[in-house]
Enzyme design. Structure first.
Site, PDB file in Angstrom:
ATOM      1  N   HIS B 237       0.804  -1.213   0.000  1.00 34.95           N
ATOM      2  CA  HIS B 237       0.000   0.000   0.000  1.00 34.95           C
ATOM      3  C   HIS B 237       0.845   1.275   0.000  1.00 34.95           C
ATOM      4  CE1 HIS B 237      -4.290  -1.506   0.623  1.00 34.95           C
ATOM      5  NE2 HIS B 237      -3.553  -2.518   0.249  1.00 34.95           N
ATOM      6  N   SER B 241      -0.143  -1.225  -6.384  1.00 26.14           N
ATOM      7  CA  SER B 241       0.061  -2.447  -7.154  1.00 26.14           C
ATOM      8  C   SER B 241       0.825  -2.148  -8.432  1.00 26.14           C
ATOM      9  CB  SER B 241      -1.301  -3.053  -7.530  1.00 26.14           C
ATOM     10  OG  SER B 241      -1.965  -3.482  -6.371  1.00 26.14           O
ATOM     11  N   LYS B 265     -14.050  -7.940  -8.658  1.00 21.71           N
ATOM     12  CA  LYS B 265     -13.209  -8.823  -9.482  1.00 21.71           C
ATOM     13  C   LYS B 265     -12.573  -9.930  -8.626  1.00 21.71           C
ATOM     14  CE  LYS B 265     -10.163  -8.516 -13.459  1.00 21.71           C
ATOM     15  NZ  LYS B 265      -9.691  -7.613 -14.519  1.00 21.71           N
ATOM     16  N   ASP B 266     -12.109  -9.560  -7.439  1.00 18.79           N
ATOM     17  CA  ASP B 266     -11.557 -10.568  -6.524  1.00 18.79           C
ATOM     18  C   ASP B 266     -12.619 -11.575  -6.110  1.00 18.79           C
ATOM     19  OD1 ASP B 266      -8.948  -9.748  -6.508  1.00 18.79           O
ATOM     20  OD2 ASP B 266      -9.054  -8.622  -4.627  1.00 18.79           O
ATOM     21  N   GLU B 309       5.531 -34.312  -0.640  1.00 17.13           N
ATOM     22  CA  GLU B 309       4.262 -33.751  -1.088  1.00 17.13           C
ATOM     23  C   GLU B 309       4.528 -32.938  -2.348  1.00 17.13           C
ATOM     24  OE1 GLU B 309       0.885 -33.940   0.910  1.00 17.13           O
ATOM     25  OE2 GLU B 309       2.154 -35.697   0.776  1.00 17.13           O
TER      26      GLU B 309
END
Lengths: 255, 450
Positions: B237, B241, B265-266, B309
């Site tokens: 922040h 972005s 959108k998220d 894994e």
């Protein structure tokens, strides 16, 4: 991804060393088989699973433990509380020691884990030609070939061919590596009393006890799939809504 | 029962607080008196509004920018389910396996909580790996976002340590022998290795002491990761972005407020992620796990092959691709740690691979190398798998240590667009909601100035 399990387990079963040098024996391939609980909508055949419990408790339980299960877990097979209580009450389990240090037994309750056939691993090995009978709680998941292998194995015991010499205490089976295993053929015709009138042939008993072990390995299989449908229906509806919200929100923005 | 609640009037009626200490509330019309009262004392309402509502976000983010939020969703699921597992778990060699079985069989709804925790790890790693490769592809680690990138790689390392510690806890065969592999790798460090391994695991063998430590480590690190996420988001922040064009925001026409544009959108990404998660939990719980871990740990029975894994498979493949144990440890750890140096290894001023004709295919090869290593880690290191693992390992280091520094000087980047909001077309009115300044840290790069 079930590559490793069987060699380990079968090796454990067949620990007593074979005079393997002379033998050119190979395990037969197991014929593929479908089960009622296969696939995303599969269900257990509970009549078969209950008969399988009869086979387990009358045959397998004399050597193999199911140490992760409690008697209460059996209620999920469709047994009512009284039946579960009666089954438990018939099983003496250790309850500490008395004032002079001797082990005391008491009747089991539904909260108790299933009684172990041997007090410890050493006793189990001593009674089984040096091999430790594996715990069966997750066997259907961990053994290579899964339930289909278990059923084939249980019906795969043969008289030892004349050309073959097995080690002391070993038995001939078509489906295990080296064809020799410490466990004997245990399923004999009508050996188990089925209360529902089904004829207890070795093949039937093998099928039933395999169903039972598959249920034991995944007791929540059906509940898991049922809950999954609800969750997915909900999420799909939610997806429709959020797609509408996103489109409306972005309608004024040229990308 | 209600205390004398101070009603905060705009005239400054909060007589018990010195007026000079009260920043004028940032809250616009429409917030109620309680919000204003609270915000004057603790600016959580205006802070939340600034960072998650009006927060200016580049208008051109694609769906790959969802994966940070998706990783957060996975982390929250893991922490919540983990707390419920912890209160039913017994961290002793004698009791661990049975306690996990009891969670699955006897604890009410334990099976679904545990299944979510197991599948949640896979979902977390999927999100993290996509998130990391997205950052590499779009050059999100470049100035001014180096610290953001460093906190992200730190998070990745913490998550890996936590996942490893967690995998030991069920005390199955793979838990035990996986811990053994790591213990042997530590012991291979020349000189101090063996004593170090013994000191770390609390004895010659992996037993109660080691299991206690792994349990404490797993539990504590889960919350430490949460703290590192806060740092990561705080760093994000400051700079704002990045974006697929890799050019900085030049003005309000390039941004949209986070809410409702990116929340909506998220939301699509999150619901799709949850659908994949649910399919894994309810229909494929055994798909990504090793069935051997349902066999209780037995120090006297080594599995014929110790398989990792899937999420550790790429690094396990590197470990086993090197003939020397210590060399394997160095390269395996190095293949993750090299990421810390990426902002300084990459010499190109251009951010996005879209405008870098040589870097772009190199980046595709890097993802391919990762996937090849993943497959190699699931197979015995012999024959074709060993050869592939070695080639992919070689490329992994070649990419970071040779190509990244080199390409910057030999590559001719494509022409960068003028701005995000006006890549080709003439100016047009900004959409509703646009028009907010980017955070101070987000500054145009010299290269992009016209």
């Amino acid at each position: 991804m079930r590559r490793l399990a069987a060699p380990v387990l079968v090796a454990a079963l067949a620990t007593a060393s074979l005079p393997a040098a002379a033998q050119q024996l190979q395990a037969l391939p197991v014929t593929p088989q479908t089960w009622s609980f296969d696939g995303a909508t599969g269900r257990f055949d509970y009549a078969s699973v209950q008969r399988g419990y009869a086979v387990y408790s009358q045959v397998c339980a004399s050597c193999h433990s199911l140490r992760q299960m409690t008697y209460g877990d059996l209620s999920a097979l469709g047994l009512d509380a009284d039946q579960v209580h009666d089954i438990a009450a018939g099983q003496p389990v250790p309850a500490g020691t008395d004032a002079t240090g001797n082990v005391v037994l008491r009747a089991a309750t539904p909260a108790d884990h299933l009684r172990l056939p041997y007090p410890n691993d050493a006793a189990a090995r001593a009674a089984n030609a040096g091999a430790l009978p594996p715990d069966q709680s997750r066997l259907a998941t961990t053994i290579q070939g899964g339930p289909t292998f278990i059923q084939a194995y249980l019906t795969g015991f043969r008289d030892t061919p004349a050309t073959v010499t097995l080690g002391a205490g070993m038995h001939y089976n078509d489906y295990v590596p080296g064809n020799a295993i410490a466990m004997p053929d245990v399923l004999h015709d009508a050996h188990v009393k089925y209360t529902d009138g089904t004829r207890a042939t070795p093949a039937q008993m093998a099928h039933d006890v395999t169903s039972f072990l598959s249920w034991v390995a995944q007791p929540h299989l059906e509940e898991r799939r049922r809950l999954g449908v609800r969750v997915l229906v909900y999420l799909t509806l939610l997806l429709g809504l959020v797609v509408v919200v996103k489109r409306r929100t972005w309608a004024g923005v040229r990308s | 029962m209600a205390g004398p609640v101070q009603d905060d009037r705009p005239s400054g009626a909060a007589s018990d607080l010195p007026a000079s200490d009260l920043a004028a509330s940032d809250l616009p019309q429409g917030y109620g008196s309680f919000s204003r009262w609270l915000d004057r004392r603790l600016p959580v309402v205006s802070g939340f509004r600034r960072e998650y509502v009006v927060y200016p976000t580049p208008r051109n983010l694609n769906y790959l920018w969802n994966f940070g939020a998706l990783a957060t969703v996975a982390l929250a699921t893991l922490i919540l389910t983990g707390i419920f597992l912890a209160i039913n778990y017994t961290p002793t060699a004698a009791g661990a396996f049975a306690s996990v079985e009891a969670i699955d069989r006897q604890v009410s709804s334990g099976w679904v909580i545990r299944s979510m925790h197991m599948a949640g790890v896979s979902m977390f790693f999927i999100a993290l790996y996509v998130h990391t490769f997205r950052s590499l592809y779009y050059g999100s680690y470049k100035a001014p976002r180096e610290v953001l990138w460093l906190t992200g790689v730190l998070l990745l390392v913490l998550v890996m340590i936590t996942a490893f510690a967690g995998y030991v806890l069920p005390w199955g065969q793979m838990s035990y022998w996986g811990a053994n592999v790591v213990s042997n790798a530590v012991a291979s460090i020349p000189g101090i290795g063996h004593p170090l391994a013994i000191w770390l695991q609390g004895g010659e063998t992996i037993g109660d002491a080691a299991l206690h430590r792994y349990y404490a480590l797993h539990f504590v690190l889960g919350f430490l990761i949460l703290g590192a996420v806060v740092l990561h988001v705080a760093a994000l922040h400051v700079t704002g972005s990045g974006n697929p064009l890799g050019i900085e925001v030049k003005g309000p026409q390039d941004t949209l407020p986070f809410h409702p544009y990116y929340t909506s959108k998220d939301a699509i990404g999150v619901v799709l992620f949850l659908i994949a998660f649910a399919i894994l939990v309810f229909y494929l719980p055994d798909w990504l796990t090793q069935p051997d871990n349902y066999v209780e740990a037995n120090p006297y029975s080594t599995p014929s092959d110790i398989t990792s894994e899937w999420y550790f498979a790429p690094f396990y493949a590197v470990l086993r691709a090197v003939p020397s144990k210590f060399g394997g440890l160095l390269l395996s750890a190095g293949s993750v740690l090299v990421l810390f140096a990426v902002p300084w290894l990459d010499t190109s001023p251009v951010h996005s691979a879209r405008f870098r004709p040589l870097f772009r295919p190199a980046m595709v090869l890097l993802v391919l190398a990762f996937l090849v290593l993943l497959a190699c880690g699931m197979h015995r290191p012999a024959g074709i798998w060993l050869a592939l693992a070695r080639i992919a390992t070689l490329y992994w280091f070649l990419h970071f240590l040779v190509l990244l520094p080199l390409l910057g000087s030999i590559e001719t980047p494509l022409k960068l667009p003028d701005s995000i909001g006006r890549p080709v077309l003439p100016p047009r009115p900004a959409p509703a909601g646009a028009g907010l300044a980017m955070p101070r840290g987000a500054v145009s790069q010299p290269l992009e100035k016209n």
